[in-house]
Enzyme design. Sequence first.
Site: not given
Length: 212
Positions: A16, A111, A175
């Site tokens: 990320n 999360h 996603q």
Amino acid sequence: MTKARVLVLISGGGSNLQTLIDASRTAESAYDIIHVISNRPEAYGLKRAEQAGIPARCLDHKAFEDRSQFDAALAEMIDEASPDLIVYAGFMRIMGADFVSRYEGRMINIHPSLLPNFPGLHTHARALEAGVTIHGCTVHWVTAGVDEGAIIGQAGVPIKPGDTPDDLAARVLVQEHRLYPVCVQAVASGKAKLVDGRSIVDGKPGGFALLG
């Protein structure tokens, strides 16, 4: 345009983090990543930061006798960097209430579930056990409660017959890589704010859904 100064907290591989670095270097980006801090010295995300020319340091939580000492040392390190926004990108530490209140409204997390469903760990296995048909990820403001902060954005994935937790994790991660840069951009540009404990996005209460 003055870009928001973003500090990223990591604990692991930093996939990320990499998407945020890549997005920060586009013409439309409203933020720059100015520092990366890991609580684990072996975190590959530190290497990603180094390769991108971003200052990065490790503050090993195991070197501290208790949580409050680590929290205080991390706060000091953060304040030295003077960020506008603090972004958790796989940062696997639960911080104390004093630390969280110090940066309230300037700290966000991603999360791997559609909160408020499945806060905490093992989200993919729990989703499969519960028999839900839609799973996904959520970006939210960090509060003292674990994964309880107001939602900024969510992205969903279908659960398919025969899915394993690993299958689901891989699909959700795709996603996450789409959603997190969009949410960081929204907060950095001022389009998303925390007001009286609620998310306000584009002047309206509540988060948004990333579709497609």
